[in-house]
Design a protein around this motif. Structure first.
Motif, PDB file in Angstrom:
ATOM      1  N   TRP A  12       0.673  -0.916   0.034  1.00 48.32           N
ATOM      2  CA  TRP A  12       0.111  -0.436   0.187  1.00 48.32           C
ATOM      3  C   TRP A  12       0.781   1.282   0.342  1.00 48.32           C
ATOM      4  CZ3 TRP A  12      -3.643  -2.138   5.026  1.00 48.32           C
ATOM      5  CH2 TRP A  12      -4.472  -3.374   4.280  1.00 48.32           C
ATOM      6  N   GLY A  13       1.981   1.046  -0.077  1.00 48.14           N
ATOM      7  CA  GLY A  13       3.492   2.091  -0.607  1.00 48.14           C
ATOM      8  C   GLY A  13       3.771   2.928   0.878  1.00 48.14           C
ATOM      9  N   VAL A  14       3.714   2.430   2.089  1.00 54.03           N
ATOM     10  CA  VAL A  14       4.390   2.192   3.283  1.00 54.03           C
ATOM     11  C   VAL A  14       6.261   1.982   3.362  1.00 54.03           C
ATOM     12  CG1 VAL A  14       4.077   2.260   5.385  1.00 54.03           C
ATOM     13  CG2 VAL A  14       2.225   1.966   4.686  1.00 54.03           C
ATOM     14  N   ASP A  15       6.737   2.825   3.195  1.00 51.87           N
ATOM     15  CA  ASP A  15       7.572   3.106   3.361  1.00 51.87           C
ATOM     16  C   ASP A  15       8.097   1.948   4.954  1.00 51.87           C
ATOM     17  OD1 ASP A  15      10.657   3.828   1.956  1.00 51.87           O
ATOM     18  OD2 ASP A  15      11.246   3.264   4.053  1.00 51.87           O
ATOM     19  N   ASN A  16       9.331   0.778   4.962  1.00 49.86           N
ATOM     20  CA  ASN A  16       9.668   0.540   5.259  1.00 49.86           C
ATOM     21  C   ASN A  16       9.853   1.028   7.233  1.00 49.86           C
ATOM     22  OD1 ASN A  16       9.418  -2.733   6.633  1.00 49.86           O
ATOM     23  ND2 ASN A  16      11.244  -3.544   6.790  1.00 49.86           N
ATOM     24  N   GLY A  17      11.200   1.883   7.022  1.00 51.09           N
ATOM     25  CA  GLY A  17      11.347   2.834   7.800  1.00 51.09           C
ATOM     26  C   GLY A  17       9.881   3.186   8.825  1.00 51.09           C
ATOM     27  N   LEU A  18       8.774   3.488   8.573  1.00 49.21           N
ATOM     28  CA  LEU A  18       8.479   4.238   9.100  1.00 49.21           C
ATOM     29  C   LEU A  18       7.957   3.468  10.437  1.00 49.21           C
ATOM     30  CD1 LEU A  18       6.329   6.363   6.359  1.00 49.21           C
ATOM     31  CD2 LEU A  18       7.897   6.742   6.930  1.00 49.21           C
TER      32      LEU A  18
END
Ligand SMILES: Nc1ncnc2c1ncn2[C@@H]1O[C@H](COP(=O)(O)OP(=O)(O)OP(=O)(O)O)[C@@H](O)[C@H]1O
Length: 240
Positions: free
Chosen positions: A136-142
């Motif tokens: 869904w477009g969420v970067d892992n770092g978040l």
């Protein structure tokens, strides 16, 4: 009498806040395969209804999940089976990663396997949740930043991915799950969520979904509940 496909049986549910009645004598049944869209004006009691169903606020009346009361099942266990995903997860403490570990250790307590099996279950949960969020477009770092530092749309997608990732909920209670997302991402999330209900393998069997968008309601809903004046009524769709 509720049949075997009945997940939730709600009878005579009422809720009062600060002496004001918010919901009065609400009754309905949720069956496997249902995506119940909940609509109604702002302040009509939609979130309150979901919080009652999740046993997160005081109410009168009876709720049965697969024929058993929340108390009979155990409230923490009930809340993992009938999972409320809040509208504003950014109010949670810590980071999403810590949140995931907390859910994981709670689920793992139910496993009677070896330490290795428990660790494996936790790592599976993390992989699934982070994989969903990534799609869904969420970067892992978040996942490693404080909830409070994330945008509304980032925290919404992460909370949903964590909820689905733990693979324990049969009924998802979604409080405007895509309200902070752009149209394209919103469609992606809608597709994943409704796909879960349709899939034979997935744990999720039904969703109760609050939305202010008529279009979204029409895309995802199989049933439509209207909350107005403390009453929750089902809209019957005309036969086509
Ligand atoms: N803890 C509380 N104490 C007092 N009143 C409350 C509390 N929680 C909710 N209410 C009131 O109950 C009513 C219903 O609130 P609720 O959040 O369920 O509405 P809603 O339909 O979900 O609204 P929206 O569409 O704006 O999110 C509102 O008038 C709200 O102010």
């Amino acid at each position: 009498m509720a049949d075997t496909d009945t997940l939730l049986d709600v009878q005579g549910l009422s809720c009062v806040k600060d002496g004001q009645p918010i919901l009065s004598d609400v009754s309905f049944v949720v069956n496997e395969g249902d995506v119940c869209v909940v609509q109604g004006k702002s302040g009509s009691g939609k979130s309150t209804l979901l919080k009652c169903l999740a046993h997160l606020t005081l109410y009168d009346g009876d709720i049965h999940y697969r024929g058993r009361t929340p108390k009979n099942i155990g409230i923490p266990q009930y809340r993992t089976r009938v999972l409320y995903v809040p509208q504003r997860p950014s109010l949670l403490p810590g980071t999403p990663h810590e949140f995931l570990q907390a859910i994981g250790s709670f689920s793992a307590r139910k496993l009677s396997g070896t330490k290795k099996a428990v660790a494996q279950a936790q790592s599976d949960l993390e992989e699934r949740a982070k994989g969903l969020a990534k799609a869904w477009g969420v970067d892992n770092g978040l996942w490693y930043r404080d909830w409070s530092s994330l945008s509304g749309g980032e925290s919404q997608r992460i909370a949903l991915a964590a909820g689905l990732g733990c693979d324990a909920a049969e009924v998802l209670l979604l409080d405007e799950p895509t309200s902070a997302l752009d149209a394209e991402t919103s469609l992606l999330v809608e597709k994943s969520l409704t796909g879960e209900v349709k899939s034979e393998e997935a744990e999720v069997k039904a969703i109760i979904w609050i939305t202010h968008s008529e279009e979204q309601g029409g895309r995802v809903g199989t049933r439509f509940l209207q909350v107005q004046g403390g009453i929750c009524s089902e809209e019957r769709l005309p036969d086509v």
